[in-house]
Scaffold this active site. Structure first.
Site, short mmCIF file in Angstrom:
data_model
loop_
_atom_site.label_atom_id
_atom_site.label_comp_id
_atom_site.label_asym_id
_atom_site.label_seq_id
_atom_site.Cartn_x
_atom_site.Cartn_y
_atom_site.Cartn_z
N LYS A 262 48.05 -22.65 10.50
CA LYS A 262 47.95 -22.69 9.04
C LYS A 262 46.58 -22.16 8.61
O LYS A 262 45.58 -22.35 9.31
CB LYS A 262 48.10 -24.12 8.53
CG LYS A 262 49.48 -24.74 8.71
CD LYS A 262 49.49 -26.15 8.16
CE LYS A 262 50.81 -26.86 8.42
NZ LYS A 262 51.92 -26.28 7.64
N ARG A 336 61.63 -30.28 12.68
CA ARG A 336 63.06 -30.33 13.02
C ARG A 336 63.27 -30.40 14.54
O ARG A 336 64.27 -30.92 15.00
CB ARG A 336 63.77 -29.12 12.42
CG ARG A 336 63.27 -27.79 12.92
CD ARG A 336 63.47 -26.65 11.93
NE ARG A 336 62.55 -26.75 10.81
CZ ARG A 336 62.55 -25.92 9.76
NH1 ARG A 336 63.42 -24.92 9.72
NH2 ARG A 336 61.68 -26.08 8.78
#
Length: 493
Positions: A262, A336
Site C-alpha cells: 500500500k 478472503r
C-alpha cells in the site's frame, strides 16, 4: 457506572429533552427542537444549574439510534465544557409519548447506551492528555413513572454490558500494531474470559499446516508474528447440544498489502483491518457477560499482511482442503484467503448457520458510504440482520451475488484468482469468491463493513476513530435465534 438513579447530589447541569408538540416553559418553548440540536443556557447566578436543552424531534418518529446519538452528543458536549455531572429531565415525564414511538424501556436504554458510548476515548497511547474526567448522568425516578427502580437498574445493567462489548471492539480497532499483533491478539482473547464458561482453542504453526489452513499460512508468512485461528465456543442455551451459530471475523492486525505494498501519505488505517474480528469479539463479550442463553462459536482468523523475504508473492497458488486452488493475483486481497480457512473449519465443526464479517473492500465504502455495511447471502439471515441493524443503528444494505461476475474470478492456471479481473464490482466479486468456501448445506451471509469501521473525523456524538460497528448487531442476532429468556438477574456477576 457513570449513570445513577436519584443520587441526591447537586449537579452543575440539567439536560432537558425537548420533544416537538410538548408544552415547554420559557425559554424552552422558543428553542429549536429538531433532533440532535443542543443549546446551552447559562445560569445568571453562581451556584445555579446551567441548562443543556436537547432537541428530540417528534416523539412518534423517535428511533433508538436517534436517542442514542443524542445521549452521546450530550455527554461529549458536557466533557468539552469540563462538566462533572448532569441530571436528565425527561419532557412531560414521558406521559405525552404513551403509545407513540419508543417505549419507556427502549428510550431509557438508548439514553444509557448513548451516554456510555459518548464517554469513550482511546487513551492507551496518550501521555499528557491521557486523563479526562468523565461526566455522570443522574436519572430522576419521577421522570420514568412507567418503570420501577428495579426495572431501571436492569435496563442500565443491559446498557452497560452492551456498551462494554462495543468499547472492547473500539479499543481493538484503535490499537497500534506494536501492541496488537497476531500473537498479542491471541493472548488478549485467551485472557479475556478466564473465569467464564468458555472454551478457547488456538490453532497455529504445525496445527495450521496439519489442518491445511494454507490461506493463513500464506498471508502471515511475511510477518515475524505467527498467524492463528482462534476458536471460541460458548454453550449456554437450554439445549447445550443445539448447533451453535458461527461468527467468523477477519483479523488482519496490520495490512501493508503484502508484496503489493500500500502507498499513501498516511496509511495508519492499515491497523484497522481487523474490524470484523473486533466485532465478533465484542459480540461474544456481550453474550458471555450477559449470560445469554445461546450457543455460539467465534472463529477469528488472525495474521499480519506484510512484505518480507518469506511473504507470499503475486502468482503464488494456495491449495485448500476442499480441493480448490487459488492464484494470488494481488497480495492485498488477503482477507478472503483467511476467511476461506475459517469457513472451511466451520463446516468441519458441523455448523449450519454462519455469519462472516470483514473490512474487506474499499469498494463497499464507495458504494454505500460510511453509515451502511453491505450484506450478501441467505435471505432469511439477511432479513433478520437488516431489521436488527435498523433498530440498533448498525445498518446494512442487501447486495446481490451476480452470477455473471463469477467469470471474473477465473484463473489461467488455478481454479480461482483471489481478485476479479475487472476493476469494477470489487465487493461483489469478493463475496462471490468467499461463497466458494461455504458448505452447500450451510446458511451463510457475508458482511463487508470496511466503510463503517471508523469515523474519519470527529462528530458531535463520536470521536474520530473506531466505531465498534457489529458488536451489538451480531449479539442481537444470536440472541434472537435462541428465544429463551436472557439476562436473568440471578445470572449477573
Amino acid at each position: 457506572m457513570r449513570i445513577t438513579i436519584d443520587a441526591g447530589k447537586t449537579v452543575d447541569t440539567a439536560i432537558y429533552a425537548l420533544y416537538e408538540g410538548d408544552s415547554h416553559p420559557f425559554p424552552f418553548s422558543e428553542l429549536n427542537k429538531r433532533p440532535h440540536t443542543l443549546t446551552w443556557i447559562y445560569a445568571r447566578n453562581p451556584g445555579e444549574q446551567d441548562w443543556l436543552a436537547v432537541g428530540m424531534g417528534e416523539a412518534s418518529r423517535a428511533t433508538r439510534e436517534q436517542v442514542r446519538r443524542t445521549g452521546a452528543a450530550c455527554v461529549r458536549a458536557m466533557m468539552k465544557e469540563q462538566r462533572s455531572g448532569a441530571e436528565l429531565i425527561r419532557s412531560s415525564g414521558g406521559s405525552a409519548h404513551e403509545g407513540k414511538g419508543l417505549s419507556p424501556e427502549e428510550e431509557l436504554q438508548a439514553w444509557a447506551e448513548g451516554w456510555l458510548y459518548g464517554l469513550y476515548r482511546f487513551t492507551k497511547h496518550r501521555g499528557r492528555e491521557a486523563y479526562q474526567p468523565e461526566a455522570t448522568l443522574n436519572l430522576r425516578l419521577q421522570d420514568w413513572p412507567e418503570l420501577t427502580r428495579e426495572q431501571i437498574q436492569d435496563i442500565l445493567h443491559r446498557a452497560a454490558v452492551r456498551s462494554e462489548g462495543t468499547r472492547l471492539a473500539r479499543d481493538l480497532v484503535n490499537d497500534s500494531p506494536e501492541s496488537l499483533n497476531p500473537e498479542a491478539f491471541v493472548e488478549l482473547v485467551c485472557g479475556r474470559w478466564k473465569e467464564q464458561p468458555v472454551q478457547i482453542q488456538v490453532y497455529r504453526g504445525q496445527e495450521l499446516a496439519e489442518r491445511q489452513m494454507n490461506g493463513l499460512l500464506a498471508v502471515g508468512a511475511g510477518s515475524r508474528h505467527d498467524p492463528a485461528l482462534i476458536e471460541i465456543t460458548y454453550r449456554h442455551a437450554p439445549d447445550p447440544d443445539e448447533l451453535p451459530i458461527a461468527l467468523v471475523g477477519k483479523g488482519i492486525t496490520f495490512d501493508m498489502g503484502g508484496m503489493n505494498v500500500k502507498t499513501g501519505r498516511d496509511i495508519s488505517d492499515a491497523r484497522m483491518d481487523m474490524g470484523g474480528a473486533a466485532a465478533v469479539i465484542g459480540a461474544m463479550d456481550i453474550l458471555i457477560s450477559s449470560r445469554a442463553r445461546v450457543n455460539a462459536v467465534a472463529l477469528i482468523a488472525v495474521a499480519d499482511n506484510l512484505p518480507g523475504p518469506d511473504a507470499m508473492l503475486p502468482s503464488s497458488v494456495i491449495r485448500y482442503p476442499n480441493g480448490l486452488t487459488v492464484q494470488v493475483a494481488n497480495t492485498d486481497g488477503e482477507g478472503r484467503l483467511i476467511l476461506a480457512d475459517a469457513l472451511l473449519h466451520a463446516a468441519a465443526m458441523g455448523v449450519r448457520k454462519v455469519i462472516d464479517i470483514a473490512t474487506l473492500t474499499g469498494n463497499i465504502g464507495t458504494a454505500l458510504g460510511l453509515e451502511l455495511a453491505g450484506i450478501w447471502g441467505d435471505e432469511e439471515i439477511t432479513r433478520d440482520l437488516v431489521e436488527i441493524g435498523e433498530r440498533n443503528g448498525e445498518r446494512l444494505w442487501p447486495m446481490p451475488l451476480v452470477e455473471e461476475y463469477v467469470s471474473d474470478l477465473r484463473s489461467d492456471y488455478a481454479d480461482l484468482r483471489n481478485v476479479g479481473a475487472s476493476p469494477l464490482a470489487g465487493a461483489i466479486s469478493a463475496a462471490l469468491f468467499i461463497r466458494h468456501f461455504v458448505d452447500e448445506d450451510m446458511q451463510w451471509v457475508h458482511i463487508d463493513m470496511a466503510g463503517t469501521v471508523q469515523y474519519k473525523r470527529e462528530y458531535p456524538h463520536v470521536a474520530a476513530g473506531a466505531t465498534g460497528y457489529g458488536a451489538r448487531l451480531l449479539a442481537d442476532y444470536v440472541q434472537k435465534q435462541f428465544p429463551s429468556p436472557v439476562n436473568p438477574a440471578s445470572d449477573r456477576r
